[in-house]
Enzyme design. Structure first.
Site, short mmCIF file in Angstrom:
data_model
loop_
_atom_site.label_atom_id
_atom_site.label_comp_id
_atom_site.label_asym_id
_atom_site.label_seq_id
_atom_site.Cartn_x
_atom_site.Cartn_y
_atom_site.Cartn_z
N GLY A 1 0.84 -1.20 0.00
CA GLY A 1 0.00 0.00 0.00
C GLY A 1 0.88 1.24 0.00
O GLY A 1 1.03 1.92 -1.01
N GLY B 1 -23.01 17.42 21.06
CA GLY B 1 -23.29 16.61 22.26
C GLY B 1 -23.84 15.25 21.87
O GLY B 1 -23.38 14.64 20.90
N GLY B 2 -24.84 14.78 22.60
CA GLY B 2 -25.42 13.47 22.32
C GLY B 2 -25.93 13.37 20.88
O GLY B 2 -25.83 12.31 20.24
N GLU C 1 -4.64 7.59 -0.81
CA GLU C 1 -3.76 8.40 -1.67
C GLU C 1 -2.50 8.85 -0.90
O GLU C 1 -1.99 9.96 -1.09
CB GLU C 1 -4.53 9.57 -2.30
CG GLU C 1 -5.66 9.01 -3.16
CD GLU C 1 -6.03 9.79 -4.37
OE1 GLU C 1 -5.31 10.72 -4.76
OE2 GLU C 1 -7.06 9.43 -4.98
N1 CAA Z 1 6.93 12.65 -9.50
C1 CAA Z 1 7.74 12.12 -10.45
N2 CAA Z 1 8.62 11.10 -10.16
C2 CAA Z 1 8.67 10.67 -8.89
C3 CAA Z 1 7.86 11.21 -7.87
C4 CAA Z 1 6.97 12.26 -8.21
N3 CAA Z 1 6.15 12.81 -7.31
N4 CAA Z 1 8.12 10.56 -6.72
C5 CAA Z 1 9.08 9.66 -6.99
N5 CAA Z 1 9.39 9.72 -8.31
C6 CAA Z 1 10.40 8.93 -9.02
C7 CAA Z 1 11.76 9.13 -8.39
O1 CAA Z 1 12.42 10.26 -8.92
C8 CAA Z 1 12.46 7.84 -8.73
O2 CAA Z 1 12.92 7.90 -10.07
P1 CAA Z 1 14.46 7.56 -10.44
O3 CAA Z 1 14.64 6.12 -10.07
O4 CAA Z 1 14.54 7.82 -11.91
O5 CAA Z 1 15.29 8.47 -9.60
C9 CAA Z 1 11.35 6.80 -8.70
O6 CAA Z 1 10.12 7.54 -8.87
C10 CAA Z 1 11.30 6.05 -7.39
O7 CAA Z 1 11.16 7.03 -6.38
P2 CAA Z 1 11.51 6.76 -4.86
O8 CAA Z 1 12.82 6.07 -4.77
O9 CAA Z 1 11.33 8.04 -4.13
O10 CAA Z 1 10.38 5.72 -4.47
P3 CAA Z 1 10.04 5.06 -3.09
O11 CAA Z 1 9.82 3.63 -3.31
O12 CAA Z 1 10.99 5.50 -2.03
O13 CAA Z 1 8.56 5.67 -2.80
C11 CAA Z 1 6.93 7.17 -1.89
C12 CAA Z 1 8.29 7.01 -2.58
C13 CAA Z 1 6.63 8.65 -1.91
C14 CAA Z 1 6.94 6.68 -0.48
C15 CAA Z 1 5.85 6.42 -2.72
O14 CAA Z 1 6.04 5.03 -2.61
C16 CAA Z 1 4.44 6.73 -2.30
O15 CAA Z 1 3.89 7.76 -2.69
N6 CAA Z 1 3.75 5.83 -1.54
C17 CAA Z 1 2.35 5.97 -1.24
C18 CAA Z 1 1.51 5.34 -2.30
C19 CAA Z 1 0.10 5.88 -2.31
O16 CAA Z 1 -0.12 7.07 -2.16
N7 CAA Z 1 -0.87 5.01 -2.55
C20 CAA Z 1 -2.21 5.44 -2.68
C21 CAA Z 1 -2.97 4.43 -3.46
S1 CAA Z 1 -4.12 5.10 -4.60
C22 CAA Z 1 -5.51 5.51 -3.73
O17 CAA Z 1 -5.55 5.53 -2.53
C23 CAA Z 1 -6.62 5.95 -4.61
C24 CAA Z 1 -7.98 5.78 -4.07
O18 CAA Z 1 -8.62 4.83 -4.34
C25 CAA Z 1 -8.60 6.86 -3.27
#
Ligand code: CAA
Length: 380
Positions: free
Chosen positions: A131, A340-341, A364
């Site tokens: 997730g 309240g209630g 998200e």
């Molecule tokens: N824009 C463009 N590129 C991005 C970026 C962004 N915002 N964030 C990361 N990247 C790129 C990085 O530059 C990197 O590229 P390179 O390898 O070329 O350098 C690549 O993506 C990998 O990035 P990270 O190493 O930073 O990745 P990470 O594994 O450490 O993850 C994180 C970063 C921000 C924690 C990400 O995993 C994240 O956002 N996690 C949460 C996921 C999420 O929000 N899920 C929601 C599900 S959808 C939902 O909920 C919808 C619904 O139904 C309501």
């Protein structure tokens, strides 16, 4: 940042507000109680051009921009958070296809997402064991002749029972490649081998559909690949940056409803011979609630404005989502207290607002993930 709305933005806001008041709000309590997909509201939103607000008109969208999208989601969330989240996801899916799709993909899907021909569009990224860390996903897509074949499971998919199209992320290189071995695909609703599971029994946003998906040899043509092979993770991140403005708008709308209802209730409800609005204990709560709502509004508008003007906005979107979601939970909690209630029973909407607001700190990207994004940017 210019806080004055353009004519188009003001018109979209008014259109959404009128529809929310006239159609969405009167159904909200029933939508929550019956967990029924708000089909009429979703269709009505599409007819008003609110399902693809920032999608270009050439592919069926309204082309009204990012700020207008945020304003519209705020208005709908004020009436019904369940409808608003599906609207937000539909807008995010339409934008992603419009931005990263081929001409054929755009022509196939965007007009249908915009017009309501697809009841919803879906964003299938999360998995039972991936997730917060989608780079650890296990769903695979392997080449078979000209096709791709998808196998695996997705979880928490908003609107998944009703999707016309799913954006599905899958591993196209070994697990050791992490985020660099993920691609994304457009899978049509009802595809052979795609099983939609039982809707989750949720605490809030009960009128929005949330389901698990199973992919058992789902075959899609090569033309279903969205963007570059192994370039899917970045598409997810970029789409989520925008999606987080949508969720901050949803949280803000819920908080506004809770605040407005609390103020109205405080003027009516009497204790110790006066309306409770005359007690300083209540006034301070209302003052803090309004301050939180306004701060959330400013953060959301800043993120939306930056995105609209083509400037970097990832950090600002995370800040808006983090603050607005946590503010909404605080505001809704205080709304229950003021009632309240009556805040604890279904006769008033306060308890629904609190249940609905809580998930905005989770989906998200959890509050913790938003802090990761913000802290990385501070330290970069
Ligand atoms: N824009 C463009 N590129 C991005 C970026 C962004 N915002 N964030 C990361 N990247 C790129 C990085 O530059 C990197 O590229 P390179 O390898 O070329 O350098 C690549 O993506 C990998 O990035 P990270 O190493 O930073 O990745 P990470 O594994 O450490 O993850 C994180 C970063 C921000 C924690 C990400 O995993 C994240 O956002 N996690 C949460 C996921 C999420 O929000 N899920 C929601 C599900 S959808 C939902 O909920 C919808 C619904 O139904 C309501």
């Amino acid at each position: 940042m210019d806080l004055e709305l353009t004519e188009t933005q003001a018109m979209v806001q008014k259109t959404a507000r009128d529809f929310a008041t006239r159609v969405v709000a009167p159904q909200a309590a029933e939508t929550d109680a019956t967990e029924r997909f708000p089909r009429a509201a979703m269709k009505g939103l599409a007819e008003l051009g609110l399902m693809a607000v920032n999608v270009p008109p050439e592919v069926g969208g309204s082309g009204a921009g990012v700020v207008a999208t945020a304003l519209a989601i705020q208005e709908i969330a004020r009436a019904c958070a369940s409808t608003a989240v599906m609207m937000s996801v539909n807008n995010m899916v339409g934008e992603a296809i419009a931005r990263f799709g081929t001409d054929a993909q755009k022509q196939q899907h965007c007009p249908r997402l915009a017009s309501g021909e697809y009841p919803t569009g879906c964003f299938a990224l999360s998995e039972p064991d991936a997730g917060s860390d989608p780079g650890g996903m296990r769903t695979t897509a392997r080449r078979d002749g000209a096709d791709w074949v998808l196998d695996g499971a997705k979880q928490w998919i908003t609107g998944g029972s009703y999707a016309g199209v799913y954006i599905v992320w899958a591993r196209t290189a070994g697990p050791e490649t992490g985020a660099k071995g993920i691609s994304c695909f457009l899978v049509e609703g009802g595809a052979k081998g795609l099983k939609v599971g039982r809707p989750e029994d949720k605490m809030g946003i009960r009128g929005s559909d949330t389901v698990p998906l199973e992919f058992d040899g789902v075959r899609v043509p090569a033309t279903a690949l969205l963007g570059q092979e192994n370039g899917g993770f970045k598409i997810a991140m970029m789409a989520l940056d925008g999606g987080r403005i949508g969720i901050s708008s949803q949280a803000l709308g819920i908080a506004r409803a809770a605040l407005a209802e609390s103020a109205a209730y405080a003027k009516e409800r009497r204790t110790f011979d006066v309306p409770i609005a005359q007690h300083q204990a209540i006034q301070w709560k209302l003052a803090d609630m309004q301050t939180s709502v306004d701060a959330a509004h400013l953060l959301s508008m800043r993120a939306a404005w930056l995105k609209e003007h083509g400037k970097p906005f990832s950090r600002e979107a995370s800040m808006a989502k983090l603050f607005a979601s946590e503010a909404a939970v605080r505001v809704c909690n205080e709304a229950v207290q003021i009632h309240g209630g009556f805040g604890y029973v279904r006769e008033f909407a306060a308890e629904r607002h609190l249940r609905d607001a809580r998930v905005t700190m989770i989906y998200e990207g959890t509050s913790e993930i938003q802090r990761v994004v913000i802290a990385r940017s501070v330290l970069a």
